[in-house]
Structures are given as C-alpha cells and as structure tokens.
Design a protein around this motif. Structure first.
Motif, PDB file in Angstrom:
ATOM      1  N   GLN A 192       0.844  -1.202   0.000  1.00  0.00           N
ATOM      2  CA  GLN A 192       0.000   0.000   0.000  1.00  0.00           C
ATOM      3  C   GLN A 192       0.882   1.256   0.000  1.00  0.00           C
ATOM      4  N   VAL A 193       1.934   1.203   0.831  1.00  0.00           N
ATOM      5  CA  VAL A 193       2.828   2.361   0.913  1.00  0.00           C
ATOM      6  C   VAL A 193       3.533   2.567  -0.429  1.00  0.00           C
ATOM      7  N   ASP A 194       3.968   1.442  -1.019  1.00  0.00           N
ATOM      8  CA  ASP A 194       4.634   1.546  -2.325  1.00  0.00           C
ATOM      9  C   ASP A 194       3.688   2.162  -3.349  1.00  0.00           C
ATOM     10  N   ARG A 195       2.414   1.724  -3.269  1.00  0.00           N
ATOM     11  CA  ARG A 195       1.442   2.246  -4.230  1.00  0.00           C
ATOM     12  C   ARG A 195       1.329   3.763  -4.056  1.00  0.00           C
ATOM     13  N   ARG A 196       1.194   4.170  -2.793  1.00  0.00           N
ATOM     14  CA  ARG A 196       1.057   5.610  -2.530  1.00  0.00           C
ATOM     15  C   ARG A 196       2.276   6.360  -3.052  1.00  0.00           C
ATOM     16  N   PHE A 197       3.414   5.727  -2.865  1.00  0.00           N
ATOM     17  CA  PHE A 197       4.648   6.367  -3.303  1.00  0.00           C
ATOM     18  C   PHE A 197       4.620   6.552  -4.826  1.00  0.00           C
ATOM     19  N   ASN A 198       4.191   5.482  -5.520  1.00  0.00           N
ATOM     20  CA  ASN A 198       4.137   5.562  -6.983  1.00  0.00           C
ATOM     21  C   ASN A 198       3.089   6.563  -7.451  1.00  0.00           C
ATOM     22  N   GLU A 235      -3.620  14.897  -1.213  1.00  0.00           N
ATOM     23  CA  GLU A 235      -3.804  15.720  -0.005  1.00  0.00           C
ATOM     24  C   GLU A 235      -2.589  15.573   0.895  1.00  0.00           C
ATOM     25  N   ALA A 236      -2.226  14.299   1.148  1.00  0.00           N
ATOM     26  CA  ALA A 236      -1.137  14.042   2.092  1.00  0.00           C
ATOM     27  C   ALA A 236       0.180  14.602   1.570  1.00  0.00           C
ATOM     28  N   ASN A 276      -2.333   6.193 -19.976  1.00  0.00           N
ATOM     29  CA  ASN A 276      -3.476   6.814 -20.644  1.00  0.00           C
ATOM     30  C   ASN A 276      -4.829   6.397 -20.041  1.00  0.00           C
ATOM     31  N   ASP A 277      -4.807   5.863 -18.811  1.00  0.00           N
ATOM     32  CA  ASP A 277      -6.077   5.565 -18.138  1.00  0.00           C
ATOM     33  C   ASP A 277      -6.551   6.827 -17.445  1.00  0.00           C
ATOM     34  N   LEU A 278      -7.886   6.925 -17.345  1.00  0.00           N
ATOM     35  CA  LEU A 278      -8.443   8.069 -16.618  1.00  0.00           C
ATOM     36  C   LEU A 278      -8.706   7.608 -15.184  1.00  0.00           C
ATOM     37  N   VAL A 279      -7.958   8.148 -14.254  1.00  0.00           N
ATOM     38  CA  VAL A 279      -8.071   7.691 -12.864  1.00  0.00           C
ATOM     39  C   VAL A 279      -9.028   8.616 -12.100  1.00  0.00           C
ATOM     40  N   LEU A 280      -9.987   8.005 -11.389  1.00  0.00           N
ATOM     41  CA  LEU A 280     -10.978   8.799 -10.649  1.00  0.00           C
ATOM     42  C   LEU A 280     -10.384   9.316  -9.333  1.00  0.00           C
ATOM     43  N   PRO A 281     -10.932  10.411  -8.825  1.00  0.00           N
ATOM     44  CA  PRO A 281     -10.344  11.034  -7.636  1.00  0.00           C
ATOM     45  C   PRO A 281     -10.240  10.111  -6.419  1.00  0.00           C
ATOM     46  N   GLY A 282     -11.184   9.187  -6.283  1.00  0.00           N
ATOM     47  CA  GLY A 282     -11.142   8.282  -5.126  1.00  0.00           C
ATOM     48  C   GLY A 282      -9.835   7.510  -5.044  1.00  0.00           C
ATOM     49  N   ARG A 283      -9.136   7.370  -6.181  1.00  0.00           N
ATOM     50  CA  ARG A 283      -7.900   6.593  -6.205  1.00  0.00           C
ATOM     51  C   ARG A 283      -6.663   7.448  -5.921  1.00  0.00           C
ATOM     52  N   GLU A 286       2.051   9.146  -5.830  1.00  0.00           N
ATOM     53  CA  GLU A 286       2.530  10.509  -5.582  1.00  0.00           C
ATOM     54  C   GLU A 286       3.505  10.951  -6.677  1.00  0.00           C
ATOM     55  N   ALA A 287       4.413  10.047  -7.027  1.00  0.00           N
ATOM     56  CA  ALA A 287       5.386  10.396  -8.070  1.00  0.00           C
ATOM     57  C   ALA A 287       4.654  10.681  -9.384  1.00  0.00           C
ATOM     58  N   GLY A 288       3.641   9.845  -9.692  1.00  0.00           N
ATOM     59  CA  GLY A 288       2.866  10.032 -10.926  1.00  0.00           C
ATOM     60  C   GLY A 288       2.124  11.355 -10.913  1.00  0.00           C
ATOM     61  N   LEU A 289       1.566  11.708  -9.748  1.00  0.00           N
ATOM     62  CA  LEU A 289       0.812  12.966  -9.649  1.00  0.00           C
ATOM     63  C   LEU A 289       1.726  14.163  -9.885  1.00  0.00           C
ATOM     64  N   ARG A 290       2.922  14.060  -9.339  1.00  0.00           N
ATOM     65  CA  ARG A 290       3.859  15.183  -9.508  1.00  0.00           C
ATOM     66  C   ARG A 290       4.187  15.376 -10.996  1.00  0.00           C
TER      67      ARG A 290
END
Ligand code: C2E
Ligand code: MG
Ligand code: MG
Length: 661
Positions: A384-390, A446-447, A433-440, A392-396
């Motif tokens: 889960q932490v790894d996912r969040r890390f990835n 935020e964090a 190229n996937d459209l990711v919904l905000p819940g994901r 976050e990097a993708g969002l940046r």
C-alpha cells in the motif's frame, strides 16, 4: 650595585628568580626587563645577552602596559610585580603563544599551572588555587593527577601520550576541590621537551557544561510530559540503525483524544497526556528502549533489539497500561490507543523517518480496524505504501505535464431536470493513458500537499468552460471542490478564485465552492476565507452533508448558501422510511433557513420519485447525467431550450453588501 631603577640588585634577583622558571616554559620569545629596558633574564628563544639594553620601551597611554622594540621585533611589555620593577616582555609575534600569555596568564580568571620535571606543581596562579580552594603552599609540589575523579582512568594516560607525541594537549577533565566537589576544567597543556616541563592554561567550564546539559535536556525533552521528544527519538533510532541491530518501532496514536479535548477542555487533555506519560515513564529512557512523545496525542516506542514477538508483547503491555481509567478532574477517563508496529529487518529501508512512517501507517490501519489494538506493518501495508509512493510520483509528473482533466456532472432542477449547474470533477490521465478517478488519488495528493496545485489546474479549466457557456447565453453555475489544504491557504485561495474568474471572464456569482464539514470545522481560520469569497458573490456549498460528524447547528452557523446531501441518504430513500423522515426534515429545515439543497447520487427513477415527493428541488446523479467531458456538456447545455428558472441563487452575503455597502 644598583640597576637603572635605583632598586638593589638583590631585590631584582629575587623577582627574577620567582619568574625565571615560568619564563623558561613560555613557548615564545620572552624576557624579563627592568623599566629602562635592560634584559635581566630571558628564555631560550631570545637571541641577546643578559644585561644588553635592547628593548626601547615607549611611553604607554595605558598605565602598566607598554610596547617595546629591539629594532627587529616588537615586544609587549607588562609589569610582573606590584611596583613595576620587573617587566615581562613577550615578542609580539602573530602566533598564539603571545596571545595565550596575554589572555590567560594575566587575566585573573584563567588558571595557570607550571609543572616541574617530575610533573609536580611548581608554580600556579591565584585563579587556579582559588578555584580548587587550596592555598599556594598546599599546591606547591602537588601531583595534580591525584585530583582527578577515581573513576577517570583514561585521561592521564591519554594526555601524557599526547604531550609526548605533539607537545600539546587540550583535554577537559574534572578536578576535586578542597571541599570534595568537582570542577570541570578545560586545559591547554604544553610540554617543553628540552626543559622537560609542562605548563597549562585552563578555564573553569563547570557552569558552561551545566548550562549545555540543561539546554540539551530541554532540546530532547517534551515540555508537557517530560518524556523524551521526537528529536531524541529520531537521533537514538538513527544511531541504532547505524549498527547491525534490528530495532522495533511502536507508533501509538491515542483514540478519540480530540473528544476529551473538545468536551473537557485542553487542560483536561493535557492532564490525560501527562497521566499516560507517567504510566509509560518507567520505559521512557532505558538502556535498550526509549519511549517518547512525538507531539499531540502521538507517542512512540523504540526497542533497540527488536523482534516481532518482543514488539508485539510490548504493544500488548502498552494497551494494558492504558486499561485502568485516568482520574481527570475527579472524572474517570478511559483512554485507548491504536498501535502500529514495525521491525527493521533486512528488507527495510534503514532510515529513521521511513521506519517511523511505516509504524505510523500501521497505527492508522489499527485505527481503521476499530481502535484499541495493534497492527503490524506487514507485506500488504508495504504494498500500500509503495502504491502511494508511486501514485505521488505520478501525480507530480502529471502536474508538470498538465495531465489533470475535468469532467462535469450537471446539477438539475426538479421537476423537469433542466441543467442549472455543473460540478467540476477532476480526473488524472496517467502515463498508461487511463483516466483515474479522484477516489484513487485524492488522499495521496492531499497528504503530499499537491491539492492546491491540482485545484488550480481544475479551476482554470472549469471556469473557462463556464465562461464560454455564459458567453453563448447559457449561464449556469459551476461548482468546484475545495480541499482542506486549499482552504487553509486563506487569502491566497480567495485571490486564486477571483483572479481565475477575472482571467477567464467569469462572473463570480456563477461560482459555487464546495467544502466539506471536516475541512472547516475546528479550523477557525477558514471562516474569514468563506466570508471573503461570499462578499464577492461566490457561493459556498456544504458537500457530503450527513456523513461523518455532521451537525445541524453548522447549517445555521457556517456561512453557506447550498447544502449537498450525501448520496448515502438518497440511496436509502426509496426503501427506508427512517432515512426518508430524516431527509425530509433536513430539506424542510434547509428551506426554512433559506438554503438551497442538492440531493446527490440520484440513480434510479424510484430515488427521483422519492426526492420529488419530499419537495427536493435540485438533484445530481447518474439517473440524470453522468460526469462528462466539457465538449459533451456544452452540447447538452446547447440543446437545452432555456436555462431553468430555478438556478442557484446569488450569495446572500453579496446581496447584503449590495444593499448595505
Ligand atoms: P463529490 O464532490 O461529492 O462529487 C460527487 C461524486 O459522486 C463524484 O465522484 C460523482 O461522479 C459521484 N456521483 C455522482 N452521481 C452519482 C450517482 O448517482 N451514483 C454514484 N454512485 N456516484 C455518483 P468522483 O468524480 O469520483 O469524485 C469523488 C470525490 O472526489 C468528490 O465527491 C470530491 O469530494 C472529490 N473531488 C473530485 N474532484 C475534485 C477536485 O477537483 N478537487 C477536490 N478537492 N476534490 C475533488
Ligand atoms: Mg463535490
Ligand atoms: Mg458530494
């Protein structure tokens, strides 16, 4: 025979004898001279014969101090006796020797000791004698190593070795005074190999050390509880991580501490934290474990040699320690904690912050699982932490590349379902190229503090679409969701909304900012932000009302114009009469308070019928329209004959400002 001062030679000899030995040990050129500049004794660095009158002493503006010269070098000359009959001349060379003599020997505070060849005290100044409480006669011939604490076994051999090797040493050690107490002295010791003698200048640093210790204690202690603090914890953990040990970290987050604070006051909250600290104190700073307060209601434990069984039994012990109620202001208070555990093993990133983060994540998980329990940071959590890390990097990267898209979900007026508004909903176009919904991704954003930046990109797109529609004669309200982080920027957020509106040519009265209760309640600073927005005509909507700790009083006290009833209500409307009764009362209450109400999540015709039956006037949901692209929205609105009359009304605060400027 008399010398130039008229003083008898015998008298002068006596002075010279007293100072002679000290003179010999000085590591710089030094001579004793009579007031007329005649050299009466000198050390081995001075190249002239005794009796030569080489130093011409200038008249000095400072009594008792003069400069001299012998043509080649300058000398600093000071009287060494009360009657100024003998002067000590030291060559004013730019080495630290001259400086030392000036600073240490003559200054009353510095300690000065000369040792003879056997290492016994041959000469000392009053400062040293006074500090130790001994008379001059008592220290003469003393082996001062005997004054060191009996358990200090290594200082002497270390210092002696250094003196032999380098001719100097700068140790700090304690010396016993006559009354049995100890003083910490910082020494600069010099050894003259030729003379076989040592001299030292020292400074009493006892108080300095006490102050430093006190400062250190303060820097490492939590004020409120007296437990070690975060800094101390991290430093100790970092030190352990440098060894091959496998430390365990236990992150303890109190459950419902906010309730104690809110209901009994902060003072009671503080008392509870202290009470907890008292129970944990025996484990606070042991030889292989540490218990610290991180801040707020968070405590953290460290077991230097951690194993999973040991860490788990420590967690159970902590939960047990909390079982007994705390008596606060005469009232029994029950405290529980959610504990996250991690053990640094071979797979772990060996950094203190990372371990603390893992334990924190596990504690958060424990809370989600129902509190008053512990949770280990296991493989699933690691993933889960790894996912969040990835993420976050993708969002940046997405922020940089402007890969946030906005879909628009119409808000419709009932009956008839004409479009009166639209909610901007962010989507992340990821690298596949996937459209990711905000819940994901919203929680990660935020964090990571990325919401303000994402919000800016959403707002610009959304306002442009609304402005374009308005220019085409289809003026409909545009809703944007504001995160807690955005709101907390206060005036900056207000400016952003207004500037973006101005840039896109959008009338602020068309804007609705959706906030959630959790983002504003308890955060007093956001109220002025909301008022500032409303005074410019921007309306405020309370989103997801009915979830979390919703309070009816907020409907009256918060500066809002619209309430969006959470979709969980609408989902139950058709088949649950209690929900129907609650929603109906809520609608009536909001209408009585002159608030618009949007019912969210209308999915079926049954839902719609129930909403309409209870007098709902505004709705949003898949039954009417799913979120859609800007293009589809423009087509949809373009097809609409006219904008329904029941559009969201302008902010009341604006109306008030208009009537009472
Ligand atoms: P929200 O503000 O309550 O938005 C409504 C959510 O409900 C949207 O989900 C929407 O697609 C969904 N929805 C609408 N009608 C129905 C329905 O009939 N049935 C069901 N099951 N769902 C429906 P979405 O787009 O996934 O957004 C989820 C949440 O993410 C939003 O909830 C909002 O809190 C947040 N969000 C979306 N965009 C932004 C944004 O730009 N900024 C911020 N801060 N938050 C955003
Ligand atoms: Mg919303
Ligand atoms: Mg909502």
């Amino acid at each position: 025979m008399t010398n130039g001062t008229g003083m008898s030679d015998a008298c002068l000899d006596e002075q010279v004898a007293t100072w002679g030995m000290m003179l010999a040990t000085l590591p710089i050129p030094a001579a004793l001279v009579s007031p007329d500049g005649r050299v009466v004794d000198r050390n081995r660095w001075v190249d002239i014969g005794v009796g030569d009158c080489l130093i011409q002493m200038d008249a000095s503006p400072h009594p008792g101090f003069a400069f001299g010269s012998d043509g080649a070098s300058r000398w600093r000359v000071r009287p060494v006796d009360d009657d100024s009959r003998v002067w000590l001349a030291t060559a004013d060379r730019a080495d630290d020797g001259a400086h030392l003599i000036d600073r240490f020997f003559f200054s009353g505070e510095s300690l000065f000791v000369v040792y003879d060849q056997a290492g016994l005290v041959a000469q000392s100044n009053a400062a040293w004698e006074d500090l130790l409480g001994y008379g001059h006669d008592e220290v003469f011939g003393l082996d001062s190593w005997t004054l060191l604490p009996p358990d200090d076994l290594e200082t002497r051999s270390r210092v002696e070795a250094e003196l032999r090797k380098r001719g100097r040493s700068e140790p700090r050690f304690r010396m016993r005074t006559k009354d049995g107490s100890y003083k910490l002295i910082k020494w600069a010791l010099y050894y003259d190999t030729e003379l076989g003698r040592c001299f030292g200048v020292g400074r009493d640093v006892t108080e300095e050390e006490q102050l430093a210790n006190e400062l250190q204690r303060m820097a490492y202690t939590d004020d409120l509880t007296g437990l070690p603090n975060r800094t101390k914890f991290l430093e100790r953990l970092e030190a352990v991580l440098e060894t091959s040990a496998t430390p365990a970290v236990l992150f303890c987050d109190l459950d419902n501490f906010k309730v104690v604070n809110d209901s009994l006051g902060h003072n009671a909250g503080d008392l509870l934290l202290r009470g907890i600290a008292d129970r944990l104190a025996p484990h606070a700073d042991a030889s292989d474990s540490l218990f610290a307060r991180l801040g707020g209601d968070e405590f953290v434990g460290l077991l230097e040699q951690g194993t999973w069984p040991r860490a788990i039994s420590a967690a159970e012990e902590i939960l047990d320690l909390l079982r007994e109620p705390f008596l606060i202001k005469g009232q029994p208070i029950y405290a529980t904690a959610s504990i996250g555990i991690t053990v640094a093993d071979a797979r772990t990133v060996r950094s203190a912050e990372a371990l603390l983060g893992e334990a924190d994540t596990a504690a958060y998980e424990a809370k989600g699982l129902g509190r008053d329990r512990y949770k280990a940071f296991d493989d699933a959590l690691r993933e889960q932490v790894d996912r969040r890390f990835n993420v976050e990097a993708g969002l940046r990267r997405a922020l940089e590349d402007h890969r946030f898209e906005v879909d628009y979900q119409p808000i419709v007026a009932l009956p008839g379902a004409g479009v009166v508004g639209m909610e901007a909903l962010v989507r992340w176009r990821n690298e596949s190229n996937d459209l990711v919904l905000p819940g994901r991704f919203i929680d990660v954003a935020e964090a990571a503090g990325l919401m303000p930046a994402i919000g800016r990109q959403v707002m610009t797109q959304a306002f442009s679409v609304a402005a374009e529609l308005a220019q085409g004669g289809r003026s409909i309200a545009i809703s944007v969701n504001a995160s807690a982080a955005e709101l907390s920027t206060g005036a900056e957020y207000v400016k952003q909304v207004l500037d973006t509106a101005a840039d896109t040519d959008l009338d602020p009265t068309q804007i609705l900012v959706e906030i959630t209760e959790s983002a504003i309640v308890g955060v007093e600073a956001t109220l002025p932000t909301l008022h500032a927005l409303r005074s410019q005509g921007v309306r405020i909507g309370l989103d997801d009302f009915g979830t979390g700790f919703s309070s009816l009083s907020h409907l009256r006290s918060l500066p809002i114009d619209v309430v969006k009833v959470d979709q969980s209500f609408v989902a139950d409307l058709a088949h649950d009469h209690v929900t129907r009764a609650v929603t109906s009362s809520l609608l009536n209450l909001c209408h009585a308070l002159d608030l618009d109400v949007v019912l969210e999540g209308v999915e079926t015709t049954d839902d719609a019928a129930a909403v309409e039956q209870m007098g709902g006037r505004l709705a949003q949901g898949y039954l009417y329209h799913r979120p859609m692209s800007a293009l589809n929205l423009c087509r949809l609105v373009g097809r609409q004959d006219r904008i329904a009359p029941l559009s969201l009304r302008p902010s009341r605060e604006l109306e008030q400002t208009k009537t009472h400027p």
